[in-house]
Scaffold this motif. Structure first.
Motif, PDB file in Angstrom:
ATOM      1  N   ALA A 154       0.839  -1.200   0.000  1.00 17.03           N
ATOM      2  CA  ALA A 154       0.000   0.000   0.000  1.00 17.03           C
ATOM      3  C   ALA A 154       0.871   1.246   0.000  1.00 17.03           C
ATOM      4  O   ALA A 154       2.094   1.175   0.166  1.00 17.03           O
ATOM      5  CB  ALA A 154      -0.918   0.001   1.224  1.00 17.03           C
ATOM      6  N   ILE A 155       0.202   2.369  -0.206  1.00 19.64           N
ATOM      7  CA  ILE A 155       0.834   3.687  -0.086  1.00 19.64           C
ATOM      8  C   ILE A 155       0.161   4.394   1.086  1.00 19.64           C
ATOM      9  O   ILE A 155      -1.071   4.439   1.149  1.00 19.64           O
ATOM     10  CB  ILE A 155       0.618   4.524  -1.371  1.00 19.64           C
ATOM     11  N   LEU A 156       0.965   4.914   2.004  1.00 16.02           N
ATOM     12  CA  LEU A 156       0.421   5.767   3.066  1.00 16.02           C
ATOM     13  C   LEU A 156       0.824   7.200   2.747  1.00 16.02           C
ATOM     14  O   LEU A 156       2.012   7.508   2.659  1.00 16.02           O
ATOM     15  CB  LEU A 156       0.988   5.352   4.431  1.00 16.02           C
ATOM     16  N   TYR A 157      -0.185   8.045   2.558  1.00 20.38           N
ATOM     17  CA  TYR A 157       0.079   9.470   2.330  1.00 20.38           C
ATOM     18  C   TYR A 157      -0.340  10.218   3.590  1.00 20.38           C
ATOM     19  O   TYR A 157      -1.510  10.178   3.983  1.00 20.38           O
ATOM     20  CB  TYR A 157      -0.704   9.994   1.115  1.00 20.38           C
ATOM     21  N   ASP A 158       0.626  10.882   4.221  1.00  7.35           N
ATOM     22  CA  ASP A 158       0.364  11.647   5.443  1.00  7.35           C
ATOM     23  C   ASP A 158       0.426  13.126   5.086  1.00  7.35           C
ATOM     24  O   ASP A 158       1.514  13.695   4.904  1.00  7.35           O
ATOM     25  CB  ASP A 158       1.430  11.284   6.497  1.00  7.35           C
ATOM     26  N   ALA A 159      -0.750  13.737   4.959  1.00 13.12           N
ATOM     27  CA  ALA A 159      -0.815  15.125   4.489  1.00 13.12           C
ATOM     28  C   ALA A 159      -0.108  16.084   5.436  1.00 13.12           C
ATOM     29  O   ALA A 159       0.348  17.154   5.004  1.00 13.12           O
ATOM     30  CB  ALA A 159      -2.276  15.545   4.313  1.00 13.12           C
TER      31      ALA A 159
ATOM     32  N   GLY B 216     -14.662  -1.338   1.528  1.00  8.96           N
ATOM     33  CA  GLY B 216     -13.923  -2.587   1.689  1.00  8.96           C
ATOM     34  C   GLY B 216     -12.427  -2.390   1.800  1.00  8.96           C
ATOM     35  O   GLY B 216     -11.679  -3.357   1.902  1.00  8.96           O
ATOM     36  N   GLY B 217     -11.985  -1.148   1.799  1.00  6.58           N
ATOM     37  CA  GLY B 217     -10.563  -0.851   1.948  1.00  6.58           C
ATOM     38  C   GLY B 217      -9.890  -0.552   0.615  1.00  6.58           C
ATOM     39  O   GLY B 217     -10.344  -0.991  -0.449  1.00  6.58           O
ATOM     40  N   THR B 218      -8.820   0.208   0.723  1.00  4.57           N
ATOM     41  CA  THR B 218      -8.068   0.580  -0.483  1.00  4.57           C
ATOM     42  C   THR B 218      -6.569   0.373  -0.222  1.00  4.57           C
ATOM     43  O   THR B 218      -6.151   0.231   0.925  1.00  4.57           O
ATOM     44  CB  THR B 218      -8.324   2.058  -0.854  1.00  4.57           C
ATOM     45  N   SER B 219      -5.803   0.381  -1.293  1.00  9.13           N
ATOM     46  CA  SER B 219      -4.350   0.239  -1.134  1.00  9.13           C
ATOM     47  C   SER B 219      -3.666   1.598  -1.036  1.00  9.13           C
ATOM     48  O   SER B 219      -2.449   1.672  -1.010  1.00  9.13           O
ATOM     49  CB  SER B 219      -3.759  -0.551  -2.302  1.00  9.13           C
ATOM     50  N   VAL B 220      -4.458   2.656  -1.024  1.00 13.30           N
ATOM     51  CA  VAL B 220      -3.936   3.986  -0.725  1.00 13.30           C
ATOM     52  C   VAL B 220      -4.605   4.420   0.571  1.00 13.30           C
ATOM     53  O   VAL B 220      -5.837   4.383   0.683  1.00 13.30           O
ATOM     54  CB  VAL B 220      -4.233   4.984  -1.866  1.00 13.30           C
ATOM     55  N   LEU B 221      -3.781   4.776   1.547  1.00 16.31           N
ATOM     56  CA  LEU B 221      -4.276   5.151   2.868  1.00 16.31           C
ATOM     57  C   LEU B 221      -3.914   6.613   3.116  1.00 16.31           C
ATOM     58  O   LEU B 221      -2.818   7.044   2.751  1.00 16.31           O
ATOM     59  CB  LEU B 221      -3.617   4.270   3.941  1.00 16.31           C
ATOM     60  N   LEU B 222      -4.828   7.351   3.738  1.00 18.83           N
ATOM     61  CA  LEU B 222      -4.611   8.782   3.902  1.00 18.83           C
ATOM     62  C   LEU B 222      -4.722   9.207   5.364  1.00 18.83           C
ATOM     63  O   LEU B 222      -5.646   8.780   6.065  1.00 18.83           O
ATOM     64  CB  LEU B 222      -5.653   9.571   3.101  1.00 18.83           C
ATOM     65  N   LEU B 223      -3.789  10.044   5.781  1.00 23.40           N
ATOM     66  CA  LEU B 223      -3.866  10.701   7.088  1.00 23.40           C
ATOM     67  C   LEU B 223      -3.915  12.203   6.849  1.00 23.40           C
ATOM     68  O   LEU B 223      -3.229  12.703   5.957  1.00 23.40           O
ATOM     69  CB  LEU B 223      -2.613  10.398   7.922  1.00 23.40           C
ATOM     70  N   SER B 224      -4.696  12.912   7.668  1.00 22.27           N
ATOM     71  CA  SER B 224      -4.816  14.355   7.449  1.00 22.27           C
ATOM     72  C   SER B 224      -5.266  15.052   8.718  1.00 22.27           C
ATOM     73  O   SER B 224      -5.835  14.433   9.623  1.00 22.27           O
ATOM     74  CB  SER B 224      -5.838  14.615   6.336  1.00 22.27           C
ATOM     75  N   SER B 225      -5.015  16.354   8.761  1.00 26.05           N
ATOM     76  CA  SER B 225      -5.560  17.168   9.852  1.00 26.05           C
ATOM     77  C   SER B 225      -6.829  17.875   9.388  1.00 26.05           C
ATOM     78  O   SER B 225      -7.567  18.442  10.186  1.00 26.05           O
ATOM     79  CB  SER B 225      -4.518  18.201  10.291  1.00 26.05           C
ATOM     80  N   VAL B 226      -7.068  17.846   8.079  1.00 31.25           N
ATOM     81  CA  VAL B 226      -8.203  18.560   7.479  1.00 31.25           C
ATOM     82  C   VAL B 226      -9.215  17.527   6.973  1.00 31.25           C
ATOM     83  O   VAL B 226      -8.804  16.516   6.390  1.00 31.25           O
ATOM     84  CB  VAL B 226      -7.697  19.409   6.282  1.00 31.25           C
ATOM     85  N   PRO B 227     -10.517  17.738   7.200  1.00 29.85           N
ATOM     86  CA  PRO B 227     -11.499  16.765   6.708  1.00 29.85           C
ATOM     87  C   PRO B 227     -11.279  16.420   5.240  1.00 29.85           C
ATOM     88  O   PRO B 227     -11.060  17.301   4.404  1.00 29.85           O
ATOM     89  CB  PRO B 227     -12.838  17.485   6.924  1.00 29.85           C
TER      90      PRO B 227
END
Ligand code: SF4
Ligand code: SF4
Ligand code: SF4
Length: 268
Positions: free
Chosen positions: A4-9, A179-190
Motif C-alpha cells: 500500500a501507499i500511506l500518504y500523510d498530508a 472494503g478498503g483501499t491500497s492507498v491510505l490517507l492521514l490528514s488534519s483537514v477533513p
C-alpha cells in the motif's frame, strides 16, 4: 503480502515531486503548466491539491475490491495480489464502464487520440512486482508518501495518530472505505474538503450489489433494488457523460488552437 501507499498530508510540503516522478514513470509530459493542473487526467495520474498551507494527494485508490474491475466486461482491469489494480489496454474495448463504476472518478479516457485508452495510476505495478517502491514514494523528500506492507502502514498510521492526537483527524481514510483501499490517507483537514467522499460504506461496491441481489425476498424488492441500481448507473453515466463532453470539447479546442504547451507536448 498486500502492499500500500500511506500518504500523510501533515508531512507534505507540496513540492509536487511525486507528480513529476509519476509522469516520468508513466512516460507522460510534465512541465510548469501541467504542475499547475489540479485535476487528474489522462496525462496526469496524481495531483497534489493545496488549500492555504494544507495539502492532499489524489490518485487511484487501488481498491481492495475494485468496482472498475467488476464492471469491466473483458477483464482489462485486475486487482493483483500485491495490491495494484492494473489495466491491460490490449483487452480494453473502450466501453468505459470502469469510468461509470469508479466511486472516486479516477479512470480517464484519451479523447484526443485516434486509438484511445483508459488511463490511471496502477500503483507502479511493474516496480512493485520487482520488489521496488512506487516512483512517487521514492521521490518524496519528506516521507509524506510512503510505500510498504498494508498492515504495517496501518499500524504505523495508528501509532502516529496515538503519539500526536491533536495533529490528525481520528480517521485513516482507506482502511474501511468500500472494503478498503491500497492507498491510505492521514490528514488534519477533513477529507471531503479535498473532494474525498465522507459517506462511503465499508463494504465493497461489488459486494453491496451481490448482497442486495442475493437477499431479495420478492419481486417488489427486487424491482426496487434494480430501479435503485438503474438510477445510480444513470446518474453516474450522466455525470461521466458531462465530464466526457467537457474533456472532449477541451481536447477539440486544443487541437484547433494548439497552445505553447501542447506544441511542446506534441514534440515529445
Ligand atoms: S479508485 Fe476507481 S479506478 Fe482506482 S481501483 Fe478503485 S474503482 Fe478502480
Ligand atoms: S503509484 Fe506510480 S502510477 Fe500511481 S501515482 Fe505513484 S508514481 Fe504514479
Ligand atoms: S513529493 Fe512528498 S512532500 Fe512533495 S508534494 Fe508529493 S507527497 Fe508532498
Amino acid at each position: 503480502m498486500s502492499k500500500a501507499i500511506l500518504y500523510d498530508a501533515t508531512m507534505c510540503v507540496g513540492c509536487k515531486l511525486c507528480e513529476k516522478a509519476c509522469a516520468e514513470r508513466n512516460h507522460l509530459p510534465y512541465d510548469d503548466n501541467i504542475a499547475l493542473e489540479s485535476k487528474q487526467s489522462e496525462h496526469k495520474f496524481t495531483v497534489v491539491l493545496a488549500k492555504d498551507d494544507k495539502f492532499m494527494r489524489r490518485l487511484c485508490m487501488n481498491c481492495q475490491d475494485p468496482a472498475c474491475a467488476s464492471a469491466c466486461p473483458v477483464g482489462a482491469l485486475k486487482k493483483t495480489a500485491l495490491g495494484p489494480v492494473t489495466y491491460d489496454g490490449d483487452r480494453c474495448i473502450g466501453c468505459r464502464y470502469c469510468m461509470i463504476a469508479c466511486p472516486f472518478s479516477v479512470p480517464k479516457y484519451e479523447w484526443s487520440k485516434a486509438l484511445p485508452l483508459v488511463r490511471k495510476c496502477d500503483m507502479c505495478a511493474d516496480r512493485v512486482a520487482r520488489g521496488e517502491q512506487t516512483a512517487c514514494a521514492e521521490a518524496c523528500p519528506t516521507g509524506a508518501t510512503k510505500f510498504g506492507d498494508r498492515d504495517a502502514l496501518i499500524a504505523e498510521a495508528k501509532e502516529r495518530m496515538a503519539k500526536n492526537p491533536g495533529q490528525y483527524l481520528n480517521h485513516i481514510y482507506g482502511v474501511n472505505e468500500l472494503g478498503g483501499t491500497s492507498v491510505l490517507l492521514l490528514s488534519s483537514v477533513p477529507f471531503d474538503q479535498f473532494g474525498y467522499k465522507s459517506d462511503l460504506p465499508s463494504e465493497a461496491m461489488p459486494m453491496l450489489t451481490y448482497r442486495a441481489l442475493s437477499h431479495v425476498p420478492d419481486v417488489v424488492t427486487l424491482g426496487a433494488v434494480l430501479l435503485g441500481g438503474v438510477w445510480w448507473i444513470t446518474n453516474r453515466r450522466e455525470e461521466v457523460e458531462a465530464a466526457e463532453a467537457a474533456e472532449a470539447a477541451e481536447a477539440a479546442e486544443k487541437k484547433a488552437k494548439p497552445g505553447k504547451e501542447d506544441k511542446k507536448r506534441g514534440s515529445r
